[in-house]
Design a protein around this motif. Structure first.
Motif: not given
Length: 335
Positions: A19, A39, A44-45, A64-65, A67, A86, A142, A178, A199
């Motif tokens: 992440l 990316s 991809n998060y 992309a997702p 958070l 998210t 998730e 995750y 992260r």
């Protein structure tokens, strides 16, 4: 940055997701440009701290997702859904509001406070909280995560508590996708605690930034003459003084006044006098001329000034140094 990412990948299991933390405008580097570059490297998060950051990235075309790493006021639940983020959740009232705002469903990560004592759910309440979420069929749990306050023994204690939380959570949500606890500094310290995701923030950004300016004016002052506000620097002999177009409004801390240095023509020169809002001054020699490139952070001619050096001089951390580079400083991205 690509090299930093590759170095982290070499430490991670092939199944561990990354992440990319791009909060605070990717620590001052420019969130959208950084996210795009990461990316390309397979990240991809992404993680952000504020809804405004989600909005800026979405407006910039990032799909992309994302958070949202903390839980905003419940009134913003609908905005999280609208932006397709998210959500981090650790309070029942927020979960309820989020469920109402997301009839089509939304992914969430539950935050557990294992010792940071900042935000998150107490570990002892986790199982009951997760069971309480089961009534919200549109909330997909998730992820589960925590944040370490320290490395060393204190970090291990937090991780042990988190491991118990993970075991309890997976009895209720066996397909939890995750689980994440480690940030940049912790990856090397606790490789056994990678779980499904790490992260990465500052570890991706160290060494990739140069902060530069130009010499505006060069003049000679005589013994007894002072420079800048408060006359904190007084010449004891004839001195060449360069005025540089960079000040505290650009991110150059006033605490570097009469302490910091700059690089010019591959040589190091001391800052003198108080750093102003838009300018600073340095004692130079006859080789320095108007228009010369000035390096405030970065390398030049075999010399280097790091963000950590500035942090040490100002009693802070390199995170604060690079986050403090203001929006008015243009960013240029080089491959």
């Amino acid at each position: 940055m690509a090299a930093n990412l590759a170095a982290y990948r070499a430490q991670l299991s092939g199944q561990t997701a990354i992440l990319g933390v791009v909060k605070a405008d990717a620590y001052g580097l420019g969130a959208l440009a950084v996210a795009r570059k990461l990316s390309q490297g397979g990240v991809n998060y992404f993680g952000v701290a504020a809804l405004r950051e989600v909005e800026e990235l979405r407006q910039g075309g990032l799909t992309a997702p994302l958070l949202l790493l903390s839980q905003p006021d419940p009134q913003y639940a609908a905005k999280i859904v609208e932006l397709g983020a998210t959500a981090t959740v650790y309070e029942s009232a927020f979960a309820e509001q989020l469920s109402r705002a997301a009839p089509g469903g939304i992914k969430i990560h539950v935050k557990v406070d294992t010792g940071m004592n900042r935000i998150g759910l107490p570990p002892g309440e986790l199982a009951g909280f997760l069971r309480g979420l089961e009534k919200y069929k549109n909330l997909e749990v998730e992820g589960l995560f925590t944040h370490l306050a320290c490395l060393g023994a204190a970090g291990r204690k937090q991780l042990a508590e988190f491991a118990d939380c993970v075991s309890a959570a997976k009895k209720i949500i066996p397909n939890l996708k995750y689980v994440h606890a480690l940030s940049s500094l912790a990856v090397g310290e606790f490789p056994e605690a990678q779980y499904d995701m790490v992260r990465l923030g500052i570890g991706l950004y160290r060494g990739v930034l140069a902060l530069k300016s130009r010499v505006m004016l060069v003049k000679t002052i005589q013994p007894g003459e002072a420079v800048s506000y408060g006359a904190t620097f007084v010449a004891d002999k004839p001195l060449r003084i360069a005025t540089i177009s960079a000040g505290y409004a650009d991110g150059l801390s006033r605490l570097l006044s009469n302490r910091g240095r700059v690089l010019l023509n591959g040589r190091s020169y001391k800052l003198c006098g108080q750093i102003c809002m838009d300018m600073c001054l340095a004692v130079v020699d006859d080789t320095v001329a108007v228009g010369n490139e000035v390096v405030l952070i970065g390398a030049q001619g075999g010399q280097e000034i790091t963000a950590q050096e500035l942090a040490d001089l100002t009693d802070t951390i390199d995170y604060e140094i690079i986050c403090g580079i203001s929006k008015r400083v243009p960013r240029f991205y080089l491959e």
